[in-house]
Design a protein around this motif. Structure first.
Motif, PDB file in Angstrom:
ATOM      1  N   ASN A  13       0.866  -1.184   0.000  1.00  0.00           N
ATOM      2  CA  ASN A  13       0.000   0.000   0.000  1.00  0.00           C
ATOM      3  C   ASN A  13       0.900   1.231   0.000  1.00  0.00           C
ATOM      4  O   ASN A  13       1.449   1.622   1.024  1.00  0.00           O
ATOM      5  N   ILE A  14       1.073   1.820  -1.198  1.00  0.00           N
ATOM      6  CA  ILE A  14       1.988   2.952  -1.354  1.00  0.00           C
ATOM      7  C   ILE A  14       1.218   4.170  -1.852  1.00  0.00           C
ATOM      8  O   ILE A  14       0.469   4.093  -2.826  1.00  0.00           O
ATOM      9  N   LYS A  15       1.423   5.296  -1.172  1.00  0.00           N
ATOM     10  CA  LYS A  15       0.850   6.580  -1.605  1.00  0.00           C
ATOM     11  C   LYS A  15       2.011   7.500  -1.974  1.00  0.00           C
ATOM     12  O   LYS A  15       2.930   7.708  -1.177  1.00  0.00           O
ATOM     13  N   TYR A  16       1.944   8.013  -3.204  1.00  0.00           N
ATOM     14  CA  TYR A  16       3.042   8.817  -3.731  1.00  0.00           C
ATOM     15  C   TYR A  16       2.768  10.309  -3.538  1.00  0.00           C
ATOM     16  O   TYR A  16       1.616  10.748  -3.420  1.00  0.00           O
ATOM     17  N   HIS A  17       3.849  11.050  -3.502  1.00  0.00           N
ATOM     18  CA  HIS A  17       3.748  12.512  -3.457  1.00  0.00           C
ATOM     19  C   HIS A  17       3.042  12.987  -4.725  1.00  0.00           C
ATOM     20  O   HIS A  17       3.145  12.359  -5.779  1.00  0.00           O
ATOM     21  N   VAL A  18       2.341  14.079  -4.626  1.00  0.00           N
ATOM     22  CA  VAL A  18       1.586  14.614  -5.771  1.00  0.00           C
ATOM     23  C   VAL A  18       2.511  14.806  -6.974  1.00  0.00           C
ATOM     24  O   VAL A  18       3.573  15.432  -6.864  1.00  0.00           O
TER      25      VAL A  18
ATOM     26  N   THR B 174      11.201  -3.569  -4.236  1.00  0.00           N
ATOM     27  CA  THR B 174      11.870  -2.392  -4.788  1.00  0.00           C
ATOM     28  C   THR B 174      11.012  -1.727  -5.854  1.00  0.00           C
ATOM     29  O   THR B 174      10.167  -2.361  -6.486  1.00  0.00           O
ATOM     30  N   GLY B 175      11.256  -0.449  -6.043  1.00  0.00           N
ATOM     31  CA  GLY B 175      10.547   0.294  -7.082  1.00  0.00           C
ATOM     32  C   GLY B 175      11.275   1.591  -7.393  1.00  0.00           C
ATOM     33  O   GLY B 175      11.891   2.198  -6.510  1.00  0.00           O
ATOM     34  N   LYS B 176      11.205   1.994  -8.657  1.00  0.00           N
ATOM     35  CA  LYS B 176      11.797   3.271  -9.072  1.00  0.00           C
ATOM     36  C   LYS B 176      10.675   4.311  -9.146  1.00  0.00           C
ATOM     37  O   LYS B 176       9.660   4.091  -9.805  1.00  0.00           O
ATOM     38  N   VAL B 177      10.888   5.414  -8.466  1.00  0.00           N
ATOM     39  CA  VAL B 177       9.877   6.467  -8.379  1.00  0.00           C
ATOM     40  C   VAL B 177      10.399   7.720  -9.070  1.00  0.00           C
ATOM     41  O   VAL B 177      11.563   8.094  -8.897  1.00  0.00           O
ATOM     42  N   GLU B 178       9.564   8.342  -9.870  1.00  0.00           N
ATOM     43  CA  GLU B 178       9.964   9.588 -10.516  1.00  0.00           C
ATOM     44  C   GLU B 178       8.765  10.493 -10.737  1.00  0.00           C
ATOM     45  O   GLU B 178       7.612  10.075 -10.582  1.00  0.00           O
ATOM     46  N   LYS B 179       9.055  11.718 -11.097  1.00  0.00           N
ATOM     47  CA  LYS B 179       8.007  12.691 -11.371  1.00  0.00           C
ATOM     48  C   LYS B 179       7.403  12.384 -12.730  1.00  0.00           C
ATOM     49  O   LYS B 179       8.118  12.084 -13.684  1.00  0.00           O
ATOM     50  N   PHE B 180       6.082  12.444 -12.815  1.00  0.00           N
ATOM     51  CA  PHE B 180       5.383  12.175 -14.066  1.00  0.00           C
ATOM     52  C   PHE B 180       4.798  13.470 -14.622  1.00  0.00           C
ATOM     53  O   PHE B 180       4.485  14.405 -13.877  1.00  0.00           O
ATOM     54  N   THR B 181       4.688  13.490 -15.940  1.00  0.00           N
ATOM     55  CA  THR B 181       4.150  14.665 -16.608  1.00  0.00           C
ATOM     56  C   THR B 181       3.178  14.245 -17.693  1.00  0.00           C
ATOM     57  O   THR B 181       3.131  13.071 -18.087  1.00  0.00           O
ATOM     58  N   GLU B 182       2.402  15.200 -18.168  1.00  0.00           N
ATOM     59  CA  GLU B 182       1.393  14.914 -19.191  1.00  0.00           C
ATOM     60  C   GLU B 182       1.855  15.438 -20.540  1.00  0.00           C
ATOM     61  O   GLU B 182       2.448  16.512 -20.643  1.00  0.00           O
ATOM     62  N   GLY B 183       1.610  14.640 -21.555  1.00  0.00           N
ATOM     63  CA  GLY B 183       1.935  15.059 -22.920  1.00  0.00           C
ATOM     64  C   GLY B 183       0.771  14.809 -23.858  1.00  0.00           C
ATOM     65  O   GLY B 183      -0.115  13.995 -23.557  1.00  0.00           O
ATOM     66  N   THR B 184       0.762  15.506 -24.983  1.00  0.00           N
ATOM     67  CA  THR B 184      -0.303  15.334 -25.979  1.00  0.00           C
ATOM     68  C   THR B 184       0.331  15.209 -27.362  1.00  0.00           C
ATOM     69  O   THR B 184       1.212  15.995 -27.722  1.00  0.00           O
ATOM     70  N   LEU B 185      -0.120  14.220 -28.134  1.00  0.00           N
ATOM     71  CA  LEU B 185       0.372  14.009 -29.496  1.00  0.00           C
ATOM     72  C   LEU B 185      -0.802  13.859 -30.452  1.00  0.00           C
ATOM     73  O   LEU B 185      -1.860  13.318 -30.080  1.00  0.00           O
TER      74      LEU B 185
END
Length: 312
Positions: free
Chosen positions: A142-147, A216-227
């Motif tokens: 049960n993992i909650k990530y930063h916004v 283990t898990g790799k966590v990174e910031k996600f962003t939105e894109g449009t194509l």
């Protein structure tokens, strides 16, 4: 008054002395009495395991002085029953006859105790075959990530399966082993946690070759894109011509910031199946992504309905 007190103390002294003499005489006599001794079973074959708790005590009738009996009762010694050679009764039930080990039991009794009789003539052992089975690890995460952050790829559990040793009738029902809960909150960095495994409550006498797993898990910031991506219309009959106002759709996707530049319009394939619209009596086409990069977390198609005209 002093004389009476002196007589009372003298009487009390004689009384205590008399009790001690009586006690010593009593303890010096020999008695035949039953004593319960704790049992330790040895010699059980390595490919067998106890499925239920066997008899814990053995009642033995002994002959000894009161001194020896008192000493034994105050510190009862554990006796060993050799279960190397067992008799089979039915199925997984085996038994051993304590009377066949009378000589061994006599040697184990404290000095001064003479074995007269063994009360219980049969000790039953519920033994099962010891088997090994490879079972999967059941995640409990049960993992909650930063916004704005999320896991990149899959959460990995190592090992993803373990070897379980135990009685065959129990092992056969075991499908997986659950890990204890892993709870993390406001996460925005990679993680590596050692988590213990949960022993099944309804199954006894199990052993694991691993007591914990690494998550283990790799966590990174996600962003939105449009194509803007072109689509194809498939399964159109040869005698029909389908016209649409636009030949492209927009795909809005979520991807890790480090992979954003790797996503292009060529990363997606979109089709509209004319047969699907016909079978469902739809007056529009439904665009569907049939190929996409594994790097993206999610996506949506805009518009999700495409109006069309038929030219015959």
């Amino acid at each position: 008054m002093k004389t009476n007190n002196k007589i009372s103390r003298t009487f009390l002294g004689f009384l205590i002395a008399s009790i001690l003499i009586w006690f010593l005489i009593t303890l010096s006599k020999e008695y035949i009495i039953t004593i319960s001794f704790p049992i330790d079973y040895t010699g059980i074959s390595k490919d067998k395991i106890l499925q239920t708790t066997p008899e814990k005590e053995l009642d033995i009738v002994v002959k000894a002085s009161g001194f020896k009996i008192l000493k034994t009762r105050l510190n009862t010694k554990q006796i060993t029953i050799n279960a190397a050679k067992l008799n089979s009764k039915k199925g997984a039930t085996y038994f051993v006859l304590p009377r066949t080990q009378k000589t061994s039991l006599q040697k184990q009794l404290p000095s001064g105790l003479v074995l007269q009789e063994i009360i219980k003539d049969t000790l039953y052992l519920d033994l099962g075959s010891l088997v090994t089975k490879k079972v999967a690890i059941k995640p409990n995460v049960n993992i909650k990530y930063h916004v704005g952050y999320d896991v990149s790829g899959d959460i990995k559990i190592q090992p993803d399966s373990i070897l379980v040793y135990g009685p065959e009738n129990y092992i056969s029902t075991l499908k997986n082993v659950e890990m204890k809960p892993l709870v993390l909150s406001d996460l925005k960095t990679d993680f590596e946690e050692n988590v213990a495994l949960k022993m099944p409550k309804d199954i006894k006498n199990l052993k694991f070759n691993k007591q914990e797993v690494t998550v283990t898990g790799k966590v990174e910031k996600f962003t939105e894109g449009t194509l803007i991506v072109p689509y194809k219309i498939i399964n159109v009959p040869e005698n029909l011509k389908i016209n649409t106002l636009s030949k492209k759709v927009s795909i809005v996707f979520i991807v890790g910031l480090s992979h954003f530049n790797k996503i292009t319009a060529n990363s997606f394939q979109v089709v509209c199946n004319y047969n699907t619209s016909q079978k469902n009596n739809l007056n529009y086409l439904v665009p569907k992504v049939i190929s996409k990069p594994d790097l993206i977390k999610s996506y949506k198609i805009i518009p999700n309905k495409i109006d069309f005209l038929i030219e015959k």
